[in-house]
Design a protein around this motif. Structure first.
Motif, short mmCIF file in Angstrom:
data_model
loop_
_atom_site.label_atom_id
_atom_site.label_comp_id
_atom_site.label_asym_id
_atom_site.label_seq_id
_atom_site.Cartn_x
_atom_site.Cartn_y
_atom_site.Cartn_z
N THR A 1 -7.79 3.35 9.90
CA THR A 1 -8.44 2.89 8.68
C THR A 1 -7.43 2.72 7.55
O THR A 1 -7.35 1.67 6.92
CB THR A 1 -9.52 3.90 8.25
OG1 THR A 1 -10.35 4.15 9.37
CG2 THR A 1 -10.35 3.37 7.11
N VAL A 2 -6.63 3.77 7.32
CA VAL A 2 -5.73 3.74 6.17
C VAL A 2 -4.61 2.72 6.35
O VAL A 2 -4.31 1.96 5.44
CB VAL A 2 -5.12 5.13 5.92
CG1 VAL A 2 -4.11 5.07 4.77
CG2 VAL A 2 -6.22 6.12 5.60
N GLY B 1 -7.75 -5.84 5.03
CA GLY B 1 -8.62 -6.23 3.92
C GLY B 1 -7.80 -6.65 2.71
O GLY B 1 -8.02 -7.71 2.12
N ALA B 2 -6.81 -5.82 2.38
CA ALA B 2 -5.96 -6.13 1.23
C ALA B 2 -5.22 -7.44 1.46
O ALA B 2 -5.02 -8.22 0.52
CB ALA B 2 -4.96 -5.00 1.00
N LEU C 1 0.83 -1.20 0.00
CA LEU C 1 0.00 0.00 0.00
C LEU C 1 0.87 1.25 0.00
O LEU C 1 0.70 2.15 -0.83
CB LEU C 1 -0.90 -0.02 1.24
CG LEU C 1 -1.85 1.16 1.40
CD1 LEU C 1 -3.15 0.87 0.68
CD2 LEU C 1 -2.13 1.45 2.87
N LEU D 1 -6.85 -1.10 8.81
CA LEU D 1 -8.03 -1.80 8.27
C LEU D 1 -7.85 -2.12 6.79
O LEU D 1 -8.07 -3.26 6.37
CB LEU D 1 -9.28 -0.94 8.46
CG LEU D 1 -9.95 -0.99 9.81
CD1 LEU D 1 -11.29 -0.28 9.74
CD2 LEU D 1 -10.16 -2.45 10.25
N VAL D 2 -7.45 -1.11 6.01
CA VAL D 2 -7.27 -1.35 4.58
C VAL D 2 -6.22 -2.44 4.33
O VAL D 2 -6.48 -3.38 3.58
CB VAL D 2 -6.93 -0.03 3.84
CG1 VAL D 2 -6.52 -0.30 2.40
CG2 VAL D 2 -8.11 0.92 3.90
#
Lengths: 290, 303
Positions: free
Chosen positions: B34-35, B42-43, A143, B38-39
């Motif tokens: 969240t960033v 999920g990823a 990310l 959580l993301v």
């Protein structure tokens, strides 16, 4: 409590403390234990002044003979040690300032306000303590890299500036240290909520801030796993990364790594000794009370 | 009286602010959570269903990674090792630090702060220097510890770091050395918080020191113990630095932890999907255990 210790009974109580053999055994155990803690550190210090071949001399020699500063000189000549140190210190300081600010703010929010969903939000926040870094290591790396946020000064700091542990700690402390009346009085005077936090609450949180600050500084300063993953360019190495690269390299450069870790330990130990009282009382306040 | 009217006037204006202010104050955490948590979680779930070396697009392969994971002896070893480290932390480090705290809490003890300072020191130090020292001390051929054993008992040929069993022992000794002082500090704060009257009452009732420890001290330490146990559980479940620096997971894979397994799969072998799958399994285990113990012990609840 203080008044009670002045009474005659209390004085008698104190006199009746365990004595004789028990005392001696107690001190002997504590001193022995202190040696167990102290000896490895002394050994490391002594080894850093030994010649490379002497570090593993057998039988081991406690006092370096000859005493040499070669390891330090070589390290500083061959490796950009001060650069690593600068990087580590900058990252740790910036993180610490941000951590202290965001954790105090959120801790204050959880401690002194009633709002819809508070309990759920608190539980979510607290549960995040139970998420190991390794779980998100790979996706987080991807990310951060894909979003172009992999610059070490961003990636080493920003994701970690609001740790749940710090928020929890600050909430516990705020609950105990800030009387509600003080907040009402400030509101009567027409202070905005943020102003109340900034100029009334924050100064009163100083002991806990000291503890959180030291804690944050030390953990960031010594951090290894995330920097290992995210920092690839040697010019952005932190001290643990640089030393780990030396240590992991063929031949394990014990002499250089030993000297480097001694140098790196100096600021950490200095910060700790200067602020130890605050660290201990602040860190434990939350755990003891709740 | 006039104060009351002022309160209502400004009170109304700021009561609007009072409603959204707490959300604003806690929002930085939730934004970052969240960033950056959580993301990625999920990823990670998605990634665990793919095969990907980091270039191009991930190939969807269903649950193959999981099937492979459960047949991979390395993963089994790393799970077992991590379980061993965690059980050791809870069953040995925790009681040891309580005992030390109890000793430090002795009435009229001199040098209490000095002892506490010395015991706490390892937490301050970089894991690199700790691993380095332990490497020196436990070196099989030239180590200090073998030399001491040789001098005292006439044998000193134990290959501490190259024997699979002993290497695991050295890792937990390192954990013990590094974390005991830290936990001691929490227990000591807890002990100092117990009202002395409770002990005296028990003493008057004829309870001896052992009895008092079990019926007064332990129950009073409930909240601290719970907090420490949960922290230690989660911390040791993700143990990385100790085995990584001390033994590189070796000899072979005999000291490898789950975190190391993930690091190796992802960043040394570039099997990102496989690493993500191991991450998901770890998440399910640690988060379930952590959540369970948090609610079982009631840690973090407001009084």
């Amino acid at each position: 409590m203080n008044a009670a210790t002045d009474t005659p009974e209390a004085a008698a109580r104190d006199r009746r403390r365990p004595s004789g053999a028990g005392r001696i055994a107690l001190y002997a155990t504590l001193v022995l234990l202190a040696l167990v803690y102290f000896a490895p550190l002394a050994w490391a210090l002594s080894s850093s002044f030994k010649e490379r071949s002497e570090i593993f001399a057998f039988p081991p020699r406690l006092w370096p003979d000859p005493v040499t500063f070669e390891n330090f000189a070589n390290l500083l000549a061959e490796q950009p040690f001060w650069r690593w140190m600068l990087m580590s210190t900058v990252v740790a300081l910036l993180s610490t300032v941000a951590v202290v600010f965001f954790c105090s703010l959120a801790g204050f929010g959880f401690a002194k306000y009633e709002f819809r969903g508070k309990r759920l939000l608190f539980d979510v926040m607290f549960s995040s303590l139970a998420i190991p870094l390794a779980v998100i290591l790979v996706p987080l790396f991807i990310l951060v890299a894909k979003l172009g946020l992999a610059h070490p000064l961003f990636a080493l700091i920003v994701p970690w500036v609001a740790p749940a542990f710090g928020i929890f700690m600050m909430r516990q402390y705020t609950e105990q240290a800030i009387p509600d009346e003080l907040l009402s009085a400030a509101r009567i005077d027409g202070c905005s909520e943020f102003r109340i936090f900034w100029s009334i609450v924050l100064p009163l949180l100083r002991p806990a801030i000291g503890a959180l600050g030291v804690w944050s500084f030390l953990t960031t300063y010594n951090n290894l796993l995330w920097p290992l993953v995210i920092v690839s360019e040697p010019e952005y190495y932190t001290v643990p990364l640089g030393l780990q690269a030396l240590f992991g390299a063929e031949g394990r450069q014990y002499d250089l790594v030993m000297a480097g870790s001694i140098l790196a330990a100096i600021p950490a130990i200095a910060v700790f000794i200067l602020l130890r009282k605050q660290l201990v009382s602040g860190l434990t306040a939350g755990a003891v009370k709740s | 009286m006039s104060a009351t009217t002022t309160t209502t006037r400004t009170g109304r204006r700021s009561s609007g602010q009072r409603q959204w202010a707490p959300y604003a104050f806690i929002s930085p955490f939730f934004l970052l959570f969240t960033v950056f948590m959580l993301v990625p979680i999920g990823a990670g779930f998605y990634l665990s269903l793919t095969e990907w070396a980091g270039l191009g697009t991930p190939d969807f392969i269903g649950f193959d990674n999981y099937a492979r994971l459960f047949q991979d002896p390395s993963f089994g070893t790393s799970l077992l090792n991590t379980a061993f480290y965690t059980v050791f932390a809870l069953a040995v480090v925790l009681p040891a630090s309580l005992l030390i705290a109890q000793a430090l809490n002795a009435r009229g003890l001199k040098l209490r702060d000095f002892f506490r300072l010395v015991y706490f020191m390892p937490v301050v130090l970089s894991p690199i220097i700790i691993a380095l020292i332990f490497g020196l001390i436990f070196d099989g051929e030239y180590g200090l510890f073998n030399a001491v054993l040789e001098a005292l008992f006439g044998f000193g040929g134990i290959s501490w770091l190259t024997d699979p069993l002993w290497a695991r022992i050295v890792v937990v000794v390192l954990v013990l050395w590094r974390w005991t002082g830290f936990l001691t500090m929490f227990f000591l704060a807890g002990l100092q918080n117990i009202p002395r009257e409770l002990h005296e009452a028990a003493e008057v009732d004829g309870a001896g020191p052992v009895r008092r420890f079990f019926s007064v001290t332990l129950p009073q330490l409930g909240p601290v113990t719970a907090f420490i146990a949960v922290t230690m559980l989660v911390n040791t479940a993700q143990i990385f630095e100790e085995p990584f620096l001390l033994t590189q997971g070796g000899p072979g894979e005999s000291t490898m932890s789950v975190s190391m397994f993930i690091y190796r799969a992802g960043f040394q072998r570039f099997e990102l999907g496989y690493a993500a799958a191991a991450g998901v399994v770890m998440f399910l285990i640690v988060f379930a255990l952590g959540r369970l113990s948090i609610s079982a012990f009631g840690v973090g609840r407001t009084r």
